[in-house]
Design an enzyme around this catalytic site. Structure first.
Site, short mmCIF file in Angstrom:
data_model
loop_
_atom_site.label_atom_id
_atom_site.label_comp_id
_atom_site.label_asym_id
_atom_site.label_seq_id
_atom_site.Cartn_x
_atom_site.Cartn_y
_atom_site.Cartn_z
N LYS A 99 12.75 27.50 -72.11
CA LYS A 99 13.21 27.88 -70.77
C LYS A 99 14.11 26.78 -70.26
CE LYS A 99 11.72 29.61 -66.26
NZ LYS A 99 10.56 30.05 -65.43
N GLY A 116 14.76 34.38 -65.43
CA GLY A 116 13.84 34.33 -64.30
C GLY A 116 14.48 33.73 -63.07
N GLY A 117 13.63 33.35 -62.11
CA GLY A 117 14.13 32.83 -60.86
C GLY A 117 14.81 31.48 -60.98
N MET A 118 14.33 30.63 -61.89
CA MET A 118 14.87 29.27 -62.01
C MET A 118 15.54 28.99 -63.35
SD MET A 118 12.44 26.50 -60.12
CE MET A 118 10.99 26.87 -61.10
N GLY A 119 15.43 29.90 -64.30
CA GLY A 119 16.01 29.58 -65.59
C GLY A 119 16.14 30.77 -66.53
N ILE A 148 16.21 35.83 -74.36
CA ILE A 148 15.05 36.72 -74.25
C ILE A 148 14.93 37.30 -72.86
CG2 ILE A 148 12.53 36.84 -74.39
CD1 ILE A 148 12.60 34.57 -76.40
N ASP A 155 1.91 35.03 -58.45
CA ASP A 155 2.98 35.97 -58.80
C ASP A 155 2.54 36.89 -59.94
OD1 ASP A 155 5.47 37.17 -58.56
OD2 ASP A 155 6.44 35.78 -59.97
#
Length: 218
Positions: free
Chosen positions: A68, A48-51, A45, A174
């Site tokens: 995630k 992101g920054g970590m996953g 989908i 954020d």
């Protein structure tokens, strides 16, 4: 009254017994899978920054959901696992109609390294960033579906989510159009709480103004 030498199950009508047996079989299958990974990965989908976020099928509850997963990188998993789990726990504590609900947290058995994960509601829709870009391009469908009144309603719902989070002493840190999802049935959800922090001290500034350095430090 139960007759002598019979069980409660014997007193159940035959048409109900088959349903009970079927449900028991399902429960047995779930218990047999309790040490196995219950989610079937479907399609990606977002990232992101970590996953990476995938659409998955929950085999136990037989429903579509989203998962995630941390990036399959040894250094990232080692350095950021605490932050990742904190994101899952913090988000799960925020029970609000305009905040994405978290369902589960665990470890995905990866090929080279086990990956932390959490699952959440899978929302079919578009980010506010995409919608604003279509409006900027004067797309007729988006102009028709997103008049000013609806945009203001989206803004109000995000403010409601922020007010609730702040009442729980949590700062998102954020908020941007790309982290706001508009579902196909009108849902408005604030996503990605990876940078969120518990605010344990009172922020400086008046009720209508908070210094940016205070927000960053916490």
């Amino acid at each position: 009254m139960v007759r002598e030498n019979t069980s409660l199950f014997d007193e159940v009508p035959n048409e109900s017994k088959s349903h009970i047996v079927a449900q028991a079989d399902v429960a047995h299958e779930i218990l047999k899978r309790k040490h196995k990974f219950r989610y079937i990965l479907k399609d990606k989908i977002a990232e992101g920054g970590m996953g990476i976020i995938y659409r998955v099928q929950d085999q136990d509850l037989e429903r579509k959901t989203a998962i995630k997963l941390m990036f399959p990188d040894d250094d990232r998993v080692r350095d950021h696992v605490t932050q990742f789990i904190q994101e899952a726990r913090l988000t799960s504590q925020l029970q609000h109609p305009n905040i994405i609900p978290v369902y589960d947290v665990g470890v995905f058995p990866g090929k080279d390294v086990d990956l932390p994960f959490y699952t959440m509601k899978c929302v079919d829709g578009e980010t506010l960033d995409t919608i604003l870009e279509r409006l900027k391009q004067k797309d007729p469908r988006y102009i028709r579906e997103f008049p000013l009144s609806r945009l203001l309603d989206i803004f109000r719902k995000i403010c409601d989510a922020m007010a609730y989070a702040h009442s729980e002493n949590i700062l998102h840190r954020d908020i941007k159009p790309d982290n706001i999802m508009i579902g196909g049935y009108g849902e408005v959800l604030l996503l990605d709480w990876g940078l969120a922090r518990h605010c344990t001290q009172e922020l400086s500034g008046g009720p209508n103004y908070k210094k940016s350095e205070d927000l960053e430090e916490r």
